[in-house]
Structures are given as structure tokens and as C-alpha cells.
Design an enzyme around this catalytic site. Structure first.
Site, mmCIF file in Angstrom:
data_model
loop_
_atom_site.group_PDB
_atom_site.id
_atom_site.type_symbol
_atom_site.label_atom_id
_atom_site.label_comp_id
_atom_site.label_asym_id
_atom_site.label_seq_id
_atom_site.Cartn_x
_atom_site.Cartn_y
_atom_site.Cartn_z
ATOM 1 N N GLY A 201 61.667 20.632 22.721
ATOM 2 C CA GLY A 201 60.430 19.983 21.794
ATOM 3 C C GLY A 201 59.918 18.614 22.102
ATOM 4 N N LEU A 227 60.186 27.208 26.317
ATOM 5 C CA LEU A 227 60.171 25.644 26.698
ATOM 6 C C LEU A 227 60.969 25.362 27.301
ATOM 7 C CD1 LEU A 227 58.192 23.920 25.975
ATOM 8 C CD2 LEU A 227 58.699 24.372 23.756
ATOM 9 N N ASP A 228 60.786 23.918 27.757
ATOM 10 C CA ASP A 228 62.488 23.098 28.584
ATOM 11 C C ASP A 228 63.366 23.971 28.366
ATOM 12 O OD1 ASP A 228 60.417 21.290 28.182
ATOM 13 O OD2 ASP A 228 61.293 21.155 25.881
ATOM 14 N N ALA A 229 63.538 25.215 28.784
ATOM 15 C CA ALA A 229 64.207 26.484 29.817
ATOM 16 C C ALA A 229 64.554 26.941 31.074
ATOM 17 C CB ALA A 229 64.820 27.171 28.846
#
Length: 284
Positions: A201, A227-229
């Protein structure tokens, strides 16, 4: 001497005996000349991956693609056959930070990154002058809380109209909607200013400073709905001193972001990255 053209072949399929031999036979029958070969088997998942580079006589690729399609059907393969000299169309998305954009444009201008850049899209106008210096069209698509849904609909329409093969988030500080991520799956590349999965994040350098880490890094990954995965393509780190402040972490982190994004994008452009689930195989 007969004119020849270089091609790249990538393969992903359930592992079984004889895959390499059968692929090699098809290429040999097409008078192919193999110049680069890499393969890997995930023994736990029992999945096979391959990337080969070879040359063919002029106009021999159509018949090879037809025959390979038949083999792929029999072996449950995902595959792609592309001309090695092709230059994918890459649309770059940016916000306010210039360091990743300027690095990519310098590498592209020098011929280091084999791509075409039809446009740079941004939710701010701050980097428009940089795009102009390289003669690249710049489009401003503002995003606010009130206009977010319409703005991303416009963005998605523009990506289609620009025929984007790949989308690069060069510090584009917006979360893409799920439908856009789904449409461009494994084609949207992000640089996250953290060594994921740590510090997901916003403001990861501030999080890292508060945690007192001795290493910070950056992660180049494919964008997914989570998110960001998404699957990780490239990562690197730099050491932090005990007397470094947040500004020092940001400065050091920007350097890592530049080279991690450039390496990840180059591997993607050259067809060196294959995904399987949430993992990648990178034939670098």
C-alpha cells in the site's frame, strides 16, 4: 542463402515425457535453427515451461504454427509464437513522480527496450513536458473521488484504442479497477516501492523507517485484482544505515525502483516471463 527470420516460442503445459523431443522435431521439420533454449519443470506442480529462440526460412512460420497448434491441443499447452524482432506497443501510466518514466524513456530512446510507446497517460499534467521532449503523445485523464468510475472507463477505452500490448504503471498512484485488471491480465506491470510482500500500500518507505529495517527494496509485478499481490517478475534491495532518515530511504529506493522496473519490463518484452498461478518463471 535463403532469407531467415528469428522467432520466439514459449510453452506452458502439464509435465510429461517427450515434450522437448516433439517440439524439437516440429522445428527441425520446418528447417528451424535453434539458437537459444531454456526449459524448467516445477516438480511440485508437475508443470513444464519452455522458451526457445530459433530461425526459420521465410514464410515457414504459418505451417509450423498450424502443426504446433495440433501438438498443443494434444498436450494441453498454452503457447505463443512471435517474431523476435517485434516491438510491442507499451502505454505508460504516470502520476507525479518522474524518475521511473525518465529512466524508461532514456532506455527506450537508446534502443535498450524493444518497444513502441504510442502514448503516456496520466492523472496529472506535471510530466507532460517530459513526454514532449521525446515526441510522445501525452493524455491527461484526471481521477477524482467523484469521477473515478468514468475516468477509468475512459482510460480502459484509450488503452483499447491505442492497441496496448502492455501497460506499465511507472509510479501511477491509482488502484486499477478489477475489470481492467482482468482484461489486461499478465499485461499490466507495476513497480511497487517496497520489497513485497512487506509494506503493502501507500507510504512504504515511512513504514520501513518506522520498522527500522536494514534493507529496502522494490518489486516489479503483474497487476491483479488483489492490491500489490500479483505475480512477481523482478525484485532488488539496497542496504539502509542506522542514521538514514525517511528522505534517505526515498532517495535510495528511487534508484532501486528504476533498475527493477527496467529489468522486469525488458524480460517481459522479450517473452522471458511465464506465469503459473501467482508465480513466475523468468528465463533471464
Amino acid at each position: 542463402m535463403t532469407e531467415r527470420t528469428e522467432f520466439r516460442l514459449t510453452v506452458s503445459c502439464p509435465d510429461q515425457m517427450g515434450i522437448v523431443a516433439r517440439v524439437a522435431r516440429l522445428i527441425a521439420d520446418a528447417q528451424g535453427w535453434i539458437t537459444e533454449a531454456a526449459q524448467h519443470t516445477d516438480t511440485e506442480a508437475r508443470w513444464f515451461f519452455m522458451r526457445w529462440v530459433f530461425s526459420l526460412p521465410e514464410n515457414a512460420d504459418s505451417e509450423l504454427a498450424q502443426r504446433f497448434g495440433e501438438l498443443a491441443g494434444a498436450l494441453d499447452m498454452q503457447w505463443a509464437l512471435t517474431r523476435a524482432a517485434s516491438r510491442p506497443r507499451v502505454v505508460i501510466l504516470v502520476s507525479k513522480e518522474p524518475h521511473c518514466l525518465t529512466d524508461l524513456l532514456a532506455r527506450w530512446s537508446s534502443g535498450e527496450l524493444p518497444m513502441e510507446i504510442p502514448a503516456i497517460l496520466s492523472n496529472h499534467r506535471l510530466l507532460e513536458e517530459i513526454a514532449g521532449c521525446y515526441g510522445i503523445p501525452f493524455e491527461h485523464i484526471p481521477v477524482t473521488a467523484e469521477t473515478r468510475e468514468a475516468a477509468f472507463a475512459t482510460l480502459q477505452d484509450r488503452l483499447r484504442a491505442l492497441q496496448a500490448d502492455t501497460v506499465v504503471l511507472a509510479r501511477y498512484m491509482q488502484i486499477l479497477p478489477p475489470n481492467l485488471c482482468h482484461e489486461f491480465r499478465d499485461r499490466v506491470i507495476n513497480i511497487h516501492h517496497s520489497f513485497l510482500p512487506s509494506f503493502v500500500g501507500a507510504r512504504p518507505y515511512h513504514q520501513a523507517f518506522a520498522r527500522g529495517v536494514k534493507l529496502i527494496g522494490a518489486t516489479c509485478h503483474y497487476v491483479t485484482e488483489d492490491l500489490d499481490a500479483g505475480p512477481i517478475i523482478e525484485q532488488d534491495v539496497v542496504r539502509i544505515r542506522h542514521d538514514d532518515q525517511v528522505a534517505d530511504l526515498v532517495r535510495k529506493g528511487r534508484d532501486v525502483e528504476r533498475w527493477v522496473l527496467a529489468r522486469g519490463l525488458r524480460n517481459h518484452l522479450e517473452g522471458r516471463v511465464l506465469t503459473h498461478g501467482n508465480k513466475t518463471i523468468v528465463f533471464d
